[in-house]
Design a protein around this motif. Structure first.
Motif, short mmCIF file in Angstrom:
data_model
loop_
_atom_site.label_atom_id
_atom_site.label_comp_id
_atom_site.label_asym_id
_atom_site.label_seq_id
_atom_site.Cartn_x
_atom_site.Cartn_y
_atom_site.Cartn_z
N LEU A 1 -4.49 9.52 -4.73
CA LEU A 1 -5.14 8.28 -4.32
C LEU A 1 -6.51 8.08 -4.97
CD1 LEU A 1 -4.24 8.15 -0.52
CD2 LEU A 1 -3.06 7.13 -2.46
N LYS A 2 -7.17 9.15 -5.39
CA LYS A 2 -8.49 9.01 -6.00
C LYS A 2 -8.42 8.28 -7.33
CE LYS A 2 -10.46 13.13 -3.92
NZ LYS A 2 -10.95 14.48 -4.15
N GLU A 3 -7.35 8.47 -8.07
CA GLU A 3 -7.23 7.89 -9.40
C GLU A 3 -6.10 6.86 -9.45
OE1 GLU A 3 -6.91 10.99 -12.27
OE2 GLU A 3 -8.67 12.03 -11.50
N ASN A 4 -5.68 6.36 -8.32
CA ASN A 4 -4.55 5.43 -8.25
C ASN A 4 -5.08 3.99 -8.16
OD1 ASN A 4 -2.32 3.90 -7.52
ND2 ASN A 4 -1.40 5.56 -6.33
N ALA A 5 -5.11 3.29 -9.30
CA ALA A 5 -5.64 1.93 -9.36
C ALA A 5 -4.79 0.97 -8.52
CB ALA A 5 -5.71 1.46 -10.81
N GLU A 6 -3.48 1.17 -8.51
CA GLU A 6 -2.61 0.28 -7.74
C GLU A 6 -2.92 0.38 -6.25
OE1 GLU A 6 -1.43 2.35 -10.11
OE2 GLU A 6 -0.64 0.95 -11.59
N TYR A 7 -3.19 1.59 -5.78
CA TYR A 7 -3.52 1.79 -4.38
C TYR A 7 -4.82 1.07 -4.03
CZ TYR A 7 -5.01 4.06 -0.07
OH TYR A 7 -5.45 4.30 1.21
N HIS A 8 -5.84 1.24 -4.86
CA HIS A 8 -7.13 0.61 -4.59
C HIS A 8 -7.03 -0.92 -4.66
CE1 HIS A 8 -9.28 4.35 -4.26
NE2 HIS A 8 -8.72 4.78 -5.39
N ALA A 9 -6.23 -1.43 -5.59
CA ALA A 9 -6.03 -2.89 -5.69
C ALA A 9 -5.30 -3.41 -4.46
CB ALA A 9 -5.25 -3.22 -6.96
N ALA A 10 -4.31 -2.65 -3.98
CA ALA A 10 -3.55 -3.06 -2.79
C ALA A 10 -4.45 -3.05 -1.55
CB ALA A 10 -2.35 -2.13 -2.58
N ARG A 11 -5.33 -2.05 -1.45
CA ARG A 11 -6.27 -2.00 -0.31
C ARG A 11 -7.24 -3.18 -0.35
NH1 ARG A 11 -6.59 1.93 3.83
NH2 ARG A 11 -8.67 1.10 3.85
N ILE A 39 0.84 -1.19 0.00
CA ILE A 39 0.00 0.00 0.00
C ILE A 39 0.88 1.24 0.00
CG2 ILE A 39 -1.67 1.34 1.34
CD1 ILE A 39 -2.96 -1.29 2.18
N GLY A 40 1.97 1.18 0.76
CA GLY A 40 2.88 2.32 0.82
C GLY A 40 3.49 2.63 -0.53
N THR A 41 3.88 1.60 -1.26
CA THR A 41 4.45 1.79 -2.58
C THR A 41 3.42 2.37 -3.54
OG1 THR A 41 5.92 -0.10 -2.21
CG2 THR A 41 5.64 0.61 -4.48
N ALA A 42 2.20 1.84 -3.48
CA ALA A 42 1.13 2.35 -4.35
C ALA A 42 0.77 3.78 -3.98
CB ALA A 42 -0.10 1.45 -4.23
N ARG A 43 0.86 4.14 -2.71
CA ARG A 43 0.53 5.49 -2.26
C ARG A 43 1.52 6.51 -2.84
NH1 ARG A 43 -0.16 5.45 3.80
NH2 ARG A 43 -2.22 4.71 3.29
N GLU A 44 2.76 6.07 -3.04
CA GLU A 44 3.79 6.97 -3.57
C GLU A 44 3.57 7.30 -5.04
OE1 GLU A 44 7.45 4.96 -2.82
OE2 GLU A 44 7.31 5.21 -0.66
N LEU A 45 2.69 6.57 -5.72
CA LEU A 45 2.47 6.78 -7.15
C LEU A 45 1.59 7.98 -7.45
CD1 LEU A 45 2.05 3.07 -8.32
CD2 LEU A 45 4.08 4.53 -8.51
N GLY A 46 1.08 8.66 -6.45
CA GLY A 46 0.34 9.89 -6.72
C GLY A 46 -1.04 9.93 -6.09
#
Length: 126
Positions: free
Chosen positions: A10-20, A1-8
């Protein structure tokens, strides 16, 4: 989640939502396993008197009545089942047919290829 959060954003971050989502599934699996562990009961089949009857935890040698082919299975809980190691689930059709029967009994088991009859050769408490 931390790595995905660094990608920008959070509203449009698919990696973050997939990790969650994955984290939620992992946490649900952990709760399921913890619940199973709390409800486990250890059964030492070696302390149970040998009657020749198939019960949970016994090791059973059976022979196909038609082919005389012999095979040995250990009847275990669903979580422990591993057909390659000769461990079958107590809920499997074969185990359900064997439970309560005794050495020398013949049981009929429904399989996809038809009904197969097995004779209970030996029941061991090991």
């Amino acid at each position: 989640i931390g790595t995905a959060r660094e990608l920008g954003d959070l509203k449009e971050n698919a990696e973050y939502h997939a990790a969650r989502e994955q984290q939620g599934m992992v946490e649900a699996r952990i709760r399921d396993i913890e619940g199973r562990i709390q409800n486990q009961v250890i059964i030492d089949v070696t302390t149970i008197a040998h009657t020749g009857k198939v019960i949970f935890g016994t090791t059973v040698e059976i022979a196909n009545v038609e082919t005389d082919e012999s095979v040995t299975y250990h009847i275990v809980a669903e979580d422990e089942a591993d057909f390659k190691l000769g461990k079958i689930s107590v809920g499997s059709p074969l185990a359900r047919a064997l439970i309560g029967k005794e050495e020398g009994d013949v049981v009929a088991v429904k399989t996809p290829s038809g009904v197969i009859e097995y004779e209970i050769v030996e029941v061991r408490h090991i």
